[in-house]
Scaffold this motif. Structure first.
Motif, PDB file in Angstrom:
ATOM      1  N   MET A 254     -32.289  10.528  37.449  1.00 45.73           N
ATOM      2  CA  MET A 254     -31.982   9.371  38.270  1.00 45.73           C
ATOM      3  C   MET A 254     -30.459   9.208  38.337  1.00 45.73           C
ATOM      4  N   ASP A 255     -29.965   9.085  39.571  1.00 41.34           N
ATOM      5  CA  ASP A 255     -28.526   8.931  39.764  1.00 41.34           C
ATOM      6  C   ASP A 255     -28.052   7.563  39.306  1.00 41.34           C
ATOM      7  N   SER A 256     -26.831   7.552  38.812  1.00 43.19           N
ATOM      8  CA  SER A 256     -26.189   6.296  38.440  1.00 43.19           C
ATOM      9  C   SER A 256     -25.019   6.073  39.386  1.00 43.19           C
ATOM     10  N   TYR A 257     -24.886   4.865  39.875  1.00 39.49           N
ATOM     11  CA  TYR A 257     -23.834   4.529  40.828  1.00 39.49           C
ATOM     12  C   TYR A 257     -22.787   3.648  40.169  1.00 39.49           C
ATOM     13  N   LYS A 258     -21.558   3.876  40.559  1.00 36.55           N
ATOM     14  CA  LYS A 258     -20.464   3.029  40.096  1.00 36.55           C
ATOM     15  C   LYS A 258     -20.462   1.771  40.975  1.00 36.55           C
ATOM     16  N   ILE A 259     -20.221   0.627  40.366  1.00 37.14           N
ATOM     17  CA  ILE A 259     -20.156  -0.628  41.110  1.00 37.14           C
ATOM     18  C   ILE A 259     -18.700  -0.942  41.402  1.00 37.14           C
ATOM     19  N   ARG A 260     -18.394  -1.136  42.677  1.00 42.01           N
ATOM     20  CA  ARG A 260     -17.042  -1.511  43.096  1.00 42.01           C
ATOM     21  C   ARG A 260     -17.113  -2.884  43.737  1.00 42.01           C
ATOM     22  N   ILE A 261     -16.411  -3.823  43.152  1.00 44.69           N
ATOM     23  CA  ILE A 261     -16.387  -5.192  43.658  1.00 44.69           C
ATOM     24  C   ILE A 261     -15.105  -5.363  44.461  1.00 44.69           C
ATOM     25  N   THR A 262     -15.243  -5.635  45.747  1.00 46.47           N
ATOM     26  CA  THR A 262     -14.079  -5.740  46.624  1.00 46.47           C
ATOM     27  C   THR A 262     -13.262  -6.986  46.316  1.00 46.47           C
ATOM     28  N   LYS A 263     -12.026  -6.982  46.791  1.00 46.59           N
ATOM     29  CA  LYS A 263     -11.136  -8.134  46.626  1.00 46.59           C
ATOM     30  C   LYS A 263     -11.765  -9.383  47.245  1.00 46.59           C
ATOM     31  N   GLN A 264     -12.370  -9.203  48.404  1.00 46.23           N
ATOM     32  CA  GLN A 264     -13.016 -10.330  49.081  1.00 46.23           C
ATOM     33  C   GLN A 264     -14.138 -10.921  48.231  1.00 46.23           C
ATOM     34  N   THR A 265     -14.921 -10.066  47.587  1.00 53.93           N
ATOM     35  CA  THR A 265     -16.004 -10.543  46.728  1.00 53.93           C
ATOM     36  C   THR A 265     -15.444 -11.286  45.523  1.00 53.93           C
ATOM     37  N   LYS A 266     -14.356 -10.792  44.972  1.00 51.75           N
ATOM     38  CA  LYS A 266     -13.726 -11.502  43.852  1.00 51.75           C
ATOM     39  C   LYS A 266     -13.274 -12.894  44.279  1.00 51.75           C
ATOM     40  N   GLU A 267     -12.774 -13.004  45.512  1.00 52.89           N
ATOM     41  CA  GLU A 267     -12.390 -14.317  46.045  1.00 52.89           C
ATOM     42  C   GLU A 267     -13.619 -15.215  46.201  1.00 52.89           C
ATOM     43  N   HIS A 268     -14.716 -14.647  46.667  1.00 47.32           N
ATOM     44  CA  HIS A 268     -15.952 -15.420  46.803  1.00 47.32           C
ATOM     45  C   HIS A 268     -16.427 -15.929  45.446  1.00 47.32           C
ATOM     46  N   LEU A 269     -16.370 -15.073  44.428  1.00 46.60           N
ATOM     47  CA  LEU A 269     -16.765 -15.483  43.081  1.00 46.60           C
ATOM     48  C   LEU A 269     -15.899 -16.635  42.577  1.00 46.60           C
ATOM     49  N   ALA A 270     -14.598 -16.558  42.842  1.00 47.52           N
ATOM     50  CA  ALA A 270     -13.693 -17.629  42.412  1.00 47.52           C
ATOM     51  C   ALA A 270     -14.013 -18.939  43.137  1.00 47.52           C
ATOM     52  N   LEU A 271     -14.324 -18.854  44.424  1.00 50.65           N
ATOM     53  CA  LEU A 271     -14.673 -20.061  45.185  1.00 50.65           C
ATOM     54  C   LEU A 271     -15.976 -20.680  44.678  1.00 50.65           C
ATOM     55  N   ILE A 272     -16.942 -19.846  44.372  1.00 49.60           N
ATOM     56  CA  ILE A 272     -18.214 -20.335  43.831  1.00 49.60           C
ATOM     57  C   ILE A 272     -17.978 -21.014  42.492  1.00 49.60           C
ATOM     58  N   ARG A 273     -17.227 -20.345  41.634  1.00 46.11           N
ATOM     59  CA  ARG A 273     -16.917 -20.898  40.312  1.00 46.11           C
ATOM     60  C   ARG A 273     -16.218 -22.241  40.443  1.00 46.11           C
ATOM     61  N   ASP A 274     -15.182 -22.298  41.278  1.00 46.71           N
ATOM     62  CA  ASP A 274     -14.411 -23.535  41.431  1.00 46.71           C
ATOM     63  C   ASP A 274     -15.246 -24.663  42.023  1.00 46.71           C
ATOM     64  N   TYR A 275     -16.087 -24.334  42.995  1.00 51.26           N
ATOM     65  CA  TYR A 275     -16.915 -25.361  43.612  1.00 51.26           C
ATOM     66  C   TYR A 275     -17.863 -25.976  42.588  1.00 51.26           C
ATOM     67  N   ILE A 276     -18.555 -25.124  41.845  1.00 43.41           N
ATOM     68  CA  ILE A 276     -19.524 -25.640  40.877  1.00 43.41           C
ATOM     69  C   ILE A 276     -18.822 -26.355  39.726  1.00 43.41           C
ATOM     70  N   ALA A 277     -17.756 -25.762  39.235  1.00 43.12           N
ATOM     71  CA  ALA A 277     -17.062 -26.330  38.070  1.00 43.12           C
ATOM     72  C   ALA A 277     -16.273 -27.584  38.414  1.00 43.12           C
ATOM     73  N   LEU A 278     -15.564 -27.567  39.545  1.00 42.44           N
ATOM     74  CA  LEU A 278     -14.653 -28.669  39.860  1.00 42.44           C
ATOM     75  C   LEU A 278     -15.266 -29.722  40.781  1.00 42.44           C
ATOM     76  N   GLU A 279     -15.914 -29.271  41.855  1.00 38.93           N
ATOM     77  CA  GLU A 279     -16.499 -30.232  42.797  1.00 38.93           C
ATOM     78  C   GLU A 279     -17.767 -30.864  42.233  1.00 38.93           C
ATOM     79  N   LEU A 280     -18.636 -30.027  41.686  1.00 37.32           N
ATOM     80  CA  LEU A 280     -19.890 -30.543  41.132  1.00 37.32           C
ATOM     81  C   LEU A 280     -19.736 -30.978  39.669  1.00 37.32           C
TER      82      LEU A 280
END
Length: 107
Positions: free
Chosen positions: A1-27
């Motif tokens: 079974m092949d194993s794939y490397k996971i690459r998280i784009t810069k845009q996705t990292k920004e999305h993660l930060a926005l999600i984190r900030d919204y839940i942590a700070l707004e909520l």
């Protein structure tokens, strides 16, 4: 079974930060924000094996580009598989109640 490397784009990292900030700070739920990020990352890294188990999305032109999505709670994780590099590229995390087509057009 092949194993794939996971690459998280810069845009996705920004999305993660926005999600984190919204839940942590707004909520005002920092513990839930941390748990949500852990869940999202765990789901993303589950794609190291058998990422083809997720079918391509139906919407065009993204279907032809090989975009796929998985749902985790209130979010969709969008990705595509780069067979040449044996990589899964996580390209976006979008809140499920948003207009997905509009959000995909921004990618």
């Amino acid at each position: 079974m092949d194993s794939y490397k996971i690459r998280i784009t810069k845009q996705t990292k920004e999305h993660l930060a926005l999600i984190r900030d919204y839940i942590a700070l707004e909520l005002k739920e920092p513990t839930i924000a941390k748990k949500m990020l852990e869940l999202l990352k765990m789901e993303m890294y589950s794609l190291e094996t058998m990422p083809h188990r997720v079918k391509c999305i139906d919407e065009q032109p993204w279907h032809d580009l090989g975009f796929r999505k998985i749902q985790l709670k209130n979010y969709y994780i969008y990705f595509w598989i780069d067979e040449n590099k044996n990589e899964v590229q996580i390209i976006a995390i979008i809140y499920a109640k948003r207009d997905q087509t509009k959000q995909l057009e921004k990618l």
